[in-house]
Write an enzyme that holds these catalytic residues in place. Structure first.
Site, PDB file in Angstrom:
ATOM      1  N   HIS A 100      15.103   5.649  -3.513  1.00  0.00           N
ATOM      2  CA  HIS A 100      15.036   4.713  -2.385  1.00  0.00           C
ATOM      3  C   HIS A 100      16.393   4.226  -1.896  1.00  0.00           C
ATOM      4  O   HIS A 100      16.589   3.041  -1.592  1.00  0.00           O
ATOM      5  CB  HIS A 100      14.161   3.522  -2.755  1.00  0.00           C
ATOM      6  CG  HIS A 100      12.699   3.838  -2.880  1.00  0.00           C
ATOM      7  ND1 HIS A 100      12.105   4.917  -2.265  1.00  0.00           N
ATOM      8  CD2 HIS A 100      11.697   3.195  -3.558  1.00  0.00           C
ATOM      9  CE1 HIS A 100      10.811   4.937  -2.554  1.00  0.00           C
ATOM     10  NE2 HIS A 100      10.539   3.915  -3.333  1.00  0.00           N
ATOM     11  N   HIS A 170       7.720   0.343   2.966  1.00  0.00           N
ATOM     12  CA  HIS A 170       7.105   0.295   1.637  1.00  0.00           C
ATOM     13  C   HIS A 170       6.155  -0.903   1.504  1.00  0.00           C
ATOM     14  O   HIS A 170       6.148  -1.588   0.487  1.00  0.00           O
ATOM     15  CB  HIS A 170       8.196   0.232   0.574  1.00  0.00           C
ATOM     16  CG  HIS A 170       7.835   0.850  -0.737  1.00  0.00           C
ATOM     17  ND1 HIS A 170       6.801   0.370  -1.524  1.00  0.00           N
ATOM     18  CD2 HIS A 170       8.353   1.905  -1.408  1.00  0.00           C
ATOM     19  CE1 HIS A 170       6.718   1.092  -2.619  1.00  0.00           C
ATOM     20  NE2 HIS A 170       7.651   2.039  -2.571  1.00  0.00           N
ATOM     21  N   GLU A 301       3.404   5.534   2.421  1.00  0.00           N
ATOM     22  CA  GLU A 301       4.817   5.676   2.758  1.00  0.00           C
ATOM     23  C   GLU A 301       5.031   6.967   3.546  1.00  0.00           C
ATOM     24  O   GLU A 301       5.278   8.027   2.974  1.00  0.00           O
ATOM     25  CB  GLU A 301       5.661   5.688   1.491  1.00  0.00           C
ATOM     26  CG  GLU A 301       5.453   4.491   0.575  1.00  0.00           C
ATOM     27  CD  GLU A 301       6.032   4.726  -0.809  1.00  0.00           C
ATOM     28  OE1 GLU A 301       7.218   5.093  -0.904  1.00  0.00           O
ATOM     29  OE2 GLU A 301       5.286   4.558  -1.802  1.00  0.00           O
TER      30      GLU A 301
END
Length: 337
Positions: A100, A170, A301
């Protein structure tokens, strides 16, 4: 209408986007979606995303609740990649892999913003060359627009060097308003295959047909009837934590909670989505005094293939100098009687 409802140090603001149908509360810190307030079939209003009451937790905790994730969402194998015959090294922040965007990815950055009209906010961020190890100055614009019952999120970016990009949101959805976990949520995902993962959650490069497996959501199925099955891939992920590859170009994911009558439809220009059943929520304290445990939400996502730089022949996550990254995902929140 859109207005600032709270201000913190360092230029962090909290904004309300509100109309007759619903309200979405966001921050320029990580472009975080903090609240989604909508009615149920009885007219009662609940917040259908997880988050924190204490803003400091958005700044210090993991799990990325509601955050924009980048420069590259999901995992990159061993935190390294080659681009244009040059090797790049990134932070290792998830087992043996990069996750991420790194230690301080976009989720932890303060965006400039402008309220464009009663429905639209534009957020801006310049990710400088070398930030978190990525090449190129990446100029990012993110547009949030709330029209009627639909929140659309558009990501646009350019770079002065070839680089990687794979941005997602997210948010953790629970359409019951966190009155129960997601076992009684029905899920539909228009996908014929999914990407297999290893024990660290990294895609292996193997793809499997969903037919006759727990991963077949082409027709509505209760998450609770699927997530605990003894499929090897579910055991590796401790539940669903897998990329699904879409077979349609719009309205690819639908989530329903029949008791409340709420439905979420996700439509995107992206080719897939990581479906994640909050397998690593650890009982942390969230909004309204709720503690968040595994299976208390589901993330949808939308993104290009995770670790595409190592898996795909022509990686979809490469953004070349002179090109424009331009993708849209919309979230339609409605009540079904």
């Amino acid at each position: 209408m859109i207005c600032v409802i709270d201000k913190f140090n360092d230029g962090i603001d909290v904004l309300s986007m509100k109309n007759e149908k619903m309200e979405v509360v966001v921050s320029n810190f990580g472009c975080t979606i903090m609240k989604v307030l909508m009615k149920d079939k009885e007219g009662n209003v609940d917040d259908v995303v997880l988050g924190y009451d204490d803003f400091h937790q958005y700044q210090t905790r993991d799990a990325y609740l509601g955050a924009l994730v980048g420069r590259v969402a999901n995992r990159i194998k061993k935190g390294c990649f080659e681009l244009n015959h040059k090797q790049y090294s990134l932070a290792i922040n998830n087992g043996p892999n990069h996750l991420h965007g790194g230690i301080k990815g976009f989720s932890y950055q303060i965006f400039d913003y402008e309220i464009k009209d009663n429905e639209t906010i534009e957020f801006y961020y310049l990710s400088k060359d070398g930030e978190e190890g990525y090449p190129g100055n990446l100029d990012l614009k993110v547009t949030y627009q709330l029209k009627d019952d639909t929140l659309s999120v558009r990501y646009q970016a350019t770079t002065d060097q070839d680089t990687l990009i794979n941005i997602t949101n997210h948010s953790y959805f629970n359409l019951s308003g966190k009155k129960e976990n997601i076992y009684n949520h029905q899920l539909m995902v228009k996908a014929d295959c999914f990407a297999c993962i290893d024990k660290d959650g990294l895609p292996t490069g193997e793809f499997r047909d969903v037919k006759d497996t727990a991963f077949d959501f082409n027709e509505f199925a209760l998450i609770g009837e699927r997530v605990e099955q003894s499929d090897e891939q579910l055991l590796l992920g401790k539940g669903f934590d897998h990329p699904f590859i879409f077979t349609t170009k719009e309205n690819q994911v639908i989530l329903e909670h029949l008791a409340s009558g709420r439905r979420l439809t996700v439509s995107t220009t992206l080719p897939g989505a990581q479906i994640y059943t909050a397998n690593y929520l650890d009982g942390r304290l969230g909004k309204y005094g709720h503690h968040y445990f595994e299976r208390d939400a589901v993330c949808i996502e939308t993104q290009n293939l995770p670790d595409a730089i190592h898996i795909e022949k022509n990686p979809t996550t490469i953004l070349k100098k002179g090109e424009i990254y331009d993708v849209i995902t919309s979230y339609k929140f409605e009540v079904i009687k």
